[in-house]
Motif scaffolding. Sequence first.
Motif, PDB file in Angstrom:
ATOM      1  N   CYS A  29       0.855  -1.194   0.000  1.00 53.48           N
ATOM      2  CA  CYS A  29       0.000   0.000   0.000  1.00 53.48           C
ATOM      3  C   CYS A  29       0.891   1.245   0.000  1.00 53.48           C
ATOM      4  O   CYS A  29       1.824   1.327   0.807  1.00 53.48           O
ATOM      5  N   LEU A  31      -0.018   4.198   0.862  1.00 50.87           N
ATOM      6  CA  LEU A  31      -0.415   5.122   1.929  1.00 50.87           C
ATOM      7  C   LEU A  31       0.146   4.638   3.271  1.00 50.87           C
ATOM      8  O   LEU A  31       0.553   3.489   3.402  1.00 50.87           O
ATOM      9  N   CYS A  33      -1.671   5.351   6.500  1.00 54.42           N
ATOM     10  CA  CYS A  33      -2.701   5.949   7.357  1.00 54.42           C
ATOM     11  C   CYS A  33      -2.391   5.614   8.812  1.00 54.42           C
ATOM     12  O   CYS A  33      -2.103   4.451   9.123  1.00 54.42           O
ATOM     13  N   CYS A  36      -4.387   2.681  10.240  1.00 58.11           N
ATOM     14  CA  CYS A  36      -4.481   1.506   9.362  1.00 58.11           C
ATOM     15  C   CYS A  36      -4.917   0.241  10.121  1.00 58.11           C
ATOM     16  O   CYS A  36      -4.305  -0.138  11.116  1.00 58.11           O
ATOM     17  N   SER A  41      -0.268  -5.081   5.710  1.00 57.68           N
ATOM     18  CA  SER A  41      -0.424  -5.056   4.255  1.00 57.68           C
ATOM     19  C   SER A  41       0.488  -4.042   3.586  1.00 57.68           C
ATOM     20  O   SER A  41       0.627  -4.025   2.380  1.00 57.68           O
ATOM     21  N   GLY A 101      -4.277  -3.624   1.930  1.00 53.16           N
ATOM     22  CA  GLY A 101      -3.385  -2.916   1.055  1.00 53.16           C
ATOM     23  C   GLY A 101      -4.127  -2.145  -0.043  1.00 53.16           C
ATOM     24  O   GLY A 101      -5.291  -1.794   0.075  1.00 53.16           O
TER      25      GLY A 101
END
Length: 268
Positions: A29, A31, A33, A36, A41, A101
Amino acid sequence: MQTGIVFDIIKYAVHDGAGIRTTVFLKGCPLDCIWCHNPESKKLEPETTTRITRNKILKLSYSETKDVVGREVTVDEIINEVLKDRMFYEQSGGGVTFSGGEPLMQPKFLKSLLMRCKELDIHTAVDTSGYSSKEAFESIIPYTDLFLFDLKIMDEAEHKKYTGVSNKIILRNLTYLSESAKKIRIRIPLIPDITDTKSNLRQIAKFLSELKNISNVDLLPYNELSEGKNKKFSSKVKLENLKMQSDESLDKIKKTFEPLGVEITIRG
Ligand code: SF4
């Protein structure tokens, strides 16, 4: 033979599109975050993690278990797994969802999986953060029946602060997708005081009001369990002691999206 990295497959999923579904989680992934819920992932390659558990009888001793997250699989392996539950898809109007992801981190693998599903007449959904190239989206649109598209924060600087990336590409891709004839189900993670603010939710509703083909808005209340998972996979804990939204505040949030005239779901 096309291969990719997958970190989980969940059967009999009922929240990732219509009917009973198999959800395949592709690793990687772009990102980061802070909330998360799938921190395992993020890296594209398989990784080894250490699980520390307390001995149930001798409470002072601990044991360590190594878990490998993610493995390389072929398209055939995934399709064979998916086909085992075909009967359930047919009876429930379900199918397969590719999630992560960010599944578009492996665009060729994802496209091959989607193409094979369509050859077999299986309904397909892609659960995306929207952060990918326009070309990658273009390549999968013909084989995707439904997009589950995450929208988080409308303010660009805030988006960068909490996810590590700008939201420009995401908003551009959502606008582009809405011009295709494919159904889009918007998913909004409600993170206390970050994404669930009145101002952010109003801006999201305004943005959505200008788009076509939005079939649903799913509101995803904060999941306190993700804090535990974050501790396992992150070097630092970024969110702690946040509480899930009350029923009353969820009702208020729902009202923000009612003018869109689409189905709104609050997922527990
Ligand atoms: S987009 Fe999803 S998988 Fe990626 S970091 Fe954010 S919450 Fe995690």
